[in-house]
Design a protein around this motif. Structure first.
Motif, PDB file in Angstrom:
ATOM      1  N   SER A   1      -7.328   6.252  -2.792  1.00 31.43           N
ATOM      2  CA  SER A   1      -8.497   5.097  -2.584  1.00 31.43           C
ATOM      3  C   SER A   1      -7.941   3.866  -1.783  1.00 31.43           C
ATOM      4  O   SER A   1      -6.617   3.738  -1.329  1.00 31.43           O
ATOM      5  N   SER A   2      -8.766   2.673  -1.960  1.00 34.23           N
ATOM      6  CA  SER A   2      -8.188   1.573  -1.420  1.00 34.23           C
ATOM      7  C   SER A   2      -6.975   0.756  -2.179  1.00 34.23           C
ATOM      8  O   SER A   2      -6.818   1.366  -3.237  1.00 34.23           O
TER       9      SER A   2
ATOM     10  N   LEU B   1      -5.157   3.146   6.540  1.00 36.09           N
ATOM     11  CA  LEU B   1      -6.326   3.564   5.892  1.00 36.09           C
ATOM     12  C   LEU B   1      -6.416   4.751   5.854  1.00 36.09           C
ATOM     13  O   LEU B   1      -6.025   5.620   7.039  1.00 36.09           O
TER      14      LEU B   1
ATOM     15  N   TYR C   1       0.818  -1.507  -0.135  1.00 34.91           N
ATOM     16  CA  TYR C   1       0.096   0.017   0.050  1.00 34.91           C
ATOM     17  C   TYR C   1       0.825   1.280  -0.008  1.00 34.91           C
ATOM     18  O   TYR C   1       0.607   2.202  -0.587  1.00 34.91           O
TER      19      TYR C   1
END
Length: 381
Positions: A334-335, A242, A5
């Motif tokens: 975004s994810s 997140l 990520y």
């Protein structure tokens, strides 16, 4: 294999930057040509020469604009939503100006009437001159901070006004952007034309380069003076977390926009590239090395946009009214899955766009001359 990520967040910061630079280079040169149209073309034939240098390409170049907007929407949804709320009227002004481009190119030569054609020439001028100016003003406001904040449900509220965007520093950065795009268009015209039109384009390139460099250096000294404090994250951050803009603590300090340049001295190559590229493009144009000049102008664009990005990292859209609401590379994305899918789609489609664009310019290369225009009176442009 899926990238982690934090890496994807950095990759998409770089990719959005590449798309912005690509848009400024590819769509920028035809906007610059539109800006110069009423001035380098002194009669209808000369103006048709100018229009025909970009007529076959301008709509294809809009792909970069659409792709850039789509990438921001998908990769940075919070930035997209907040920017379009805060810059609503500015965005509408850009769209209204862009309306003149398709209708201007399509309708200008439909009627052989001087008033009709002159009106559309000025319409093409508006479509070429207004967007770069507004985009530059937007960048100036980003460096100062935008008045917005998030509530506990991450719903953003913008508290500024359209006229507040037109502050002195933002107008100066608007001059940088406008002169930069005008320079790029002038260099392109010098490459594709000859005779009187080319001579005027060469003069325009020199003037635009000087204005751009002076405004660019002036904006840098303005920031360095501390009159416009930058932003810095004072709390610990987890790049793998997140997205949650309110989970960090942000402070302002006079030298914050220069911290990255102190941390990574290699970044100084970006403003140097902006200055040297612009002046080099103007001088190369006058020397007749127009293709090399176009490359130098493109590098100047990359240098100027890269300078702003390097200074602001990791901030994307700082908030001037609630510092902690500022959007950064780490908390506005975004994810993980969305960024991954978009990344692999980009690996497939970006080379296709570059290949097609290169092929189109190669096929339609060469000088556009007055003799060609007179021999093709019934062409679209």
């Amino acid at each position: 294999m899926m990238l982690d990520y934090p890496t994807l967040k950095l990759i998409w910061w770089l990719l959005v930057g590449v798309l912005l630079v690509g848009f400024a280079i590819m769509d920028g040169h035809d906007m610059g040509v539109g800006t110069l149209l009423p001035f380098v073309g002194r009669n209808d034939t000369e103006r048709r020469v100018v229009i025909n240098t970009v007529g076959p390409h301008w709509d294809g170049n809009q792909v970069w604009f659409i792709t850039g907007g789509g990438a921001i929407f998908a990769a940075w949804p919070l930035v997209y939503a907040t920017a379009f709320s805060g810059f609503y009227w500015a965005m509408l002004a850009v769209l209204w100006a862009l309306f003149f481009r398709p209708v201007g190119f399509d309708y200008r030569s439909k009627i052989d009437n001087p008033t009709w054609r002159s009106t559309w020439d000025w319409g093409l001028f508006v479509g070429g001159a207004v967007p770069p100016l507004i985009f530059g003003v937007a960048f100036g406001n980003l460096l100062q901070g935008v008045p917005f904040h998030f509530d506990n449900y991450l719903i953003s509220t913008y508290t500024g006004s359209f006229w507040a965007l037109l502050n002195p520093f933002a107008l100066l950065t608007g001059v940088v952007s406008s002169a930069m795009i005008t320079l790029h268009g002038a260099v392109y015209l010098s490459h594709r034309t000859e005779g009187a039109v080319q001579a005027r384009a060469q003069n325009a390139a020199l003037g635009a380069a000087v204005v751009m460099v002076l405004a660019f250096v002036g904006a840098g000294f303005w920031l360095h003076s501390g009159a416009i404090p930058g932003y810095a994250i004072s709390s610990a951050i987890d790049p793998a977390a997140l997205p949650d803009p309110l989970a960090k603590t942000v402070v302002r300090s006079a030298d914050a926009w220069w911290a990255n340049y102190a941390r990574w001295p290699a970044l100084w190559a970006l403003p140097v590239l902006g200055i040297v590229g612009a002046l080099g493009a103007a001088l190369l144009t006058r020397a007749g090395a127009t293709l090399t000049a176009f490359v130098a102008s493109a590098l100047a664009i990359a240098g100027v946009i890269g300078t702003a990005g390097g200074a602001m990292f990791p901030f994307v859209m700082p908030s001037s009214t609630d510092l902690n609401s500022s959007l950064t590379v780490w908390d506005s994305v975004s994810s993980h899955l969305t960024l991954s899918l978009m990344f692999f789609a980009t690996l497939i489609f970006m080379p296709i766009i570059v290949f097609y664009t290169s092929w189109a310019y190669r096929v339609m290369r060469g000088k556009v001359t007055e003799a060609h225009i007179r021999a093709n009176e019934h062409t679209a442009y």
